[in-house]
Design a protein around this motif. Sequence first.
Motif, PDB file in Angstrom:
ATOM      1  N   LYS A 266      18.665  59.986  35.669  1.00 53.49           N
ATOM      2  CA  LYS A 266      17.750  58.303  35.779  1.00 53.49           C
ATOM      3  C   LYS A 266      18.875  58.437  34.158  1.00 53.49           C
ATOM      4  O   LYS A 266      17.779  57.952  33.436  1.00 53.49           O
ATOM      5  N   LYS A 267      19.464  56.685  34.592  1.00 56.57           N
ATOM      6  CA  LYS A 267      19.670  56.286  32.869  1.00 56.57           C
ATOM      7  C   LYS A 267      19.497  54.972  32.920  1.00 56.57           C
ATOM      8  O   LYS A 267      19.789  53.840  33.921  1.00 56.57           O
ATOM      9  N   SER A 268      20.027  54.174  31.735  1.00 59.78           N
ATOM     10  CA  SER A 268      19.960  52.804  31.970  1.00 59.78           C
ATOM     11  C   SER A 268      21.323  52.558  30.138  1.00 59.78           C
ATOM     12  O   SER A 268      21.616  53.503  30.125  1.00 59.78           O
ATOM     13  N   ASP A 269      21.381  51.640  30.401  1.00 58.27           N
ATOM     14  CA  ASP A 269      22.137  50.808  29.347  1.00 58.27           C
ATOM     15  C   ASP A 269      21.252  52.049  27.869  1.00 58.27           C
ATOM     16  O   ASP A 269      21.946  51.849  26.539  1.00 58.27           O
ATOM     17  N   LYS A 270      19.921  51.749  27.904  1.00 52.03           N
ATOM     18  CA  LYS A 270      19.903  52.794  26.456  1.00 52.03           C
ATOM     19  C   LYS A 270      20.162  54.070  26.596  1.00 52.03           C
ATOM     20  O   LYS A 270      20.014  54.615  25.938  1.00 52.03           O
ATOM     21  N   GLY A 271      20.371  54.302  27.861  1.00 49.71           N
ATOM     22  CA  GLY A 271      20.664  56.149  27.979  1.00 49.71           C
ATOM     23  C   GLY A 271      19.646  56.663  28.993  1.00 49.71           C
ATOM     24  O   GLY A 271      19.207  56.131  29.419  1.00 49.71           O
ATOM     25  N   VAL A 272      20.009  58.178  28.643  1.00 47.28           N
ATOM     26  CA  VAL A 272      19.061  58.953  29.547  1.00 47.28           C
ATOM     27  C   VAL A 272      17.910  58.250  29.571  1.00 47.28           C
ATOM     28  O   VAL A 272      16.694  58.450  28.927  1.00 47.28           O
ATOM     29  N   ASN A 273      17.257  58.242  30.585  1.00 46.74           N
ATOM     30  CA  ASN A 273      15.102  58.018  30.475  1.00 46.74           C
ATOM     31  C   ASN A 273      14.860  59.742  31.133  1.00 46.74           C
ATOM     32  O   ASN A 273      14.890  59.758  31.926  1.00 46.74           O
ATOM     33  N   LEU A 274      14.498  60.120  30.108  1.00 49.88           N
ATOM     34  CA  LEU A 274      14.719  61.508  29.941  1.00 49.88           C
ATOM     35  C   LEU A 274      12.657  61.441  30.607  1.00 49.88           C
ATOM     36  O   LEU A 274      13.064  63.188  31.944  1.00 49.88           O
ATOM     37  N   ILE A 275      11.915  61.031  30.659  1.00 53.18           N
ATOM     38  CA  ILE A 275      10.586  61.285  31.308  1.00 53.18           C
ATOM     39  C   ILE A 275      11.243  60.878  33.066  1.00 53.18           C
ATOM     40  O   ILE A 275      10.517  62.103  34.341  1.00 53.18           O
TER      41      ILE A 275
END
Length: 755
Positions: A266-275
């Motif tokens: 799960k990633k976005s332009d801000k980085g990995v969505n850890l949760i």
Amino acid sequence: MDGADAPQPARSGSGVTACSTSTAQGRMNGGANASNNAAAAMEERFADVCKRKLVLDESTTRQAMQLFKETKIILLSSMSSLGSGSPEEIERSWCACVLYCVSKLGNAGKAKEDRGITLRQILRAFDLKIVDFFKEMPQFCIKVGFILTGLYGSDWEKRLELQELQANLVHLCSLGRHYRRAYQELFLLNDGKPANNSSELNVQQASEYYDFGWLLFLVLRNQASSAVKNLLTSTTELVSVLAVLIIHIPVRLRNFSIEDSSCFAKKSDKGVNLIASLCERYLTSEDELSKALQKTNILIKDILKKKPCSDVSECQQGSLSFIDPEGLTFFKNFLEEDSLKSSLQVLEKEYVNGLDTKGELDARMFANEEDSLLGSGSLSGGALKLPGTKRKYDDVMASPTKSTASRAPMSPPRFCPSPNGNSFCNSKMAPFTPVSTAMTTAKWLRSAISPLPSKPSGELLRFFSACDKDVTDDITCRAAIILGAIFTGSSFGERMCTSLRNTSGMDAIWTEQRKMEALKLYYRVLESMCRAESQILSGSNLTSLLSNERFHRCMIACSAELVLATHKTVTMMFPAVLEKTGITAFDLSKVIESFVRHEDSLPRELKRHLNSLEERLLESMAWEKGSSMYNSLIVARPTLSAEINRLGLLAEPMPSLDAIAVHHDISLGGLPPLPFHKQPDKDEVRSPKRACTERRNVLVDNSFRSPVKDVIKSKFLPPLQSAFASPTRPNPAAGGETCAETGIGVFLSKVGYCF
């Protein structure tokens, strides 16, 4: 031949007898002396352990010695049957059982540093494994139960809490293995830089991170009341600890590369969505994981006195690189070497201070699979559970229109090393684990049941209103009362009641959520059953079924049991739902198969759970005194009536809804008034309330015949209306026989009787 050589006359019989008696008496005295000496030696060894190894106070030592002295004769006379080990092993097991009983039933003993006796201390003192303890403890209780009753009262078995302890141990074993596997997937177990430091030091420091994670989880887990401890919540808390470790353990110890690891998808332009990535990986709920992470961060601030980093951008080049910081809290220098050691000490002290010393086991051991107390056996097989022959619901109870494979979650995602060695990929070849199975089942509850409305659907309301009298208010009020008794009343003994009523706001929310899940499942399956019954009866008037109190209580009990089984609670275990709904095992056995047939999406694990429950119900519980099975049996077989009444086996009438509401202090604010409770049907068989001191010995011979046999062979159950009708009522769907004959015929066919 002279007199000296002549044969001597035989001695008198009395002389031989006297000699033999004297010899026998000597042997008896010798045997008694040997037995007394053995008992004295055992007593001396037991006293030595109490005083020297455990350093118990005078009061606890006195109680332990009293129980040991009163039971040592039983120990000596049954050493051959107590266990298969050597006499020394059996003696150690017996002594451990004695001390555990004293720790739970008597005054908690005092050991060093003014702490009480834990099960871990007891097991170490007698060099005993957990599995061996649970093999011997049930046998010990059977043999000395009458002594425990005399010393501690008739409720000693409930206060001993063996079933709860075993469930807790099974959960901790599963969680420990889950944590080891996850940690080894995510992190290295050594620094990998022996040039600057000794490799031994690096391994030690890396293992301290491992120990810190487990200890942080245990302190977090202990903040919840014992009443609501369950495997799902514990697993979510464990995943929240993994999230903390991922963003704080030095990058050099990672076993993955965050920017190209497929296990953080799960990633976005801000980085990995850890949760979100951890939720996908471990099948947890994002909402629940976020709440658990908040609790973990609060614990770190309040107990470890760490301050969160105010400017997250400062950490972007470190552990948080390529990770979206939204929803995360970073503590600067949190797990640096000096901080790590001090944090470990604080957590250790916090955990020890919060440890329940009344026989509880120190859970720190479960992070180490090499711990000598764990042993090589398994607790999950159910050392305290009733045996039974397995039946396969997937085949026996499959929907006529759908295969099991097409409608139930079968294999939870697994993770195995990917070819590049740095990340993990989905795999359905890995073996099931208790944690992954529980999380898969929870995902079904979360996705299929939780989104449903908490009120009857429009179609179900039409069935309610099509009855001779609209039963909507009766049904909704009943559901509120019964579910309130199960989840928020004095449902599981005094300890459970006190724990729930003194619980935190989070725990109160948890119980309310579980109650809503059970309510939604009840309405969902009830609607499916009504639809099927209306097709069988070619009409929508289901008054006989929908106005039947016993039927609804069975349905609610079954729904609540499945919710509790999904969350795998420690204290809320079967048969608590029977006791609080006022139904019997025989009653519940009537709905289990229909319940499964009418819930197509039910996961396999829950079918297995209902399978095991039905085995217990059919093989033992339905035959116990007070079972409603006998109320039907005396109608189906009148020749057995006198014997059943003589033994006092008949069931008492169910407690009324208003009695349950008053007993459990259930508020009905906003709900319609309690439905009018009519007197029991004149055809209902009533118990003579005769005391029973004799063991049940009612035999059902194979001559019993029922026209319902052909119905069972065709894999279609008779209408539920007849299953819950008064036993003496004629069953129009079964050739004129009574409903009791139909019900008993179905029951006996399940337990293997030909009829």
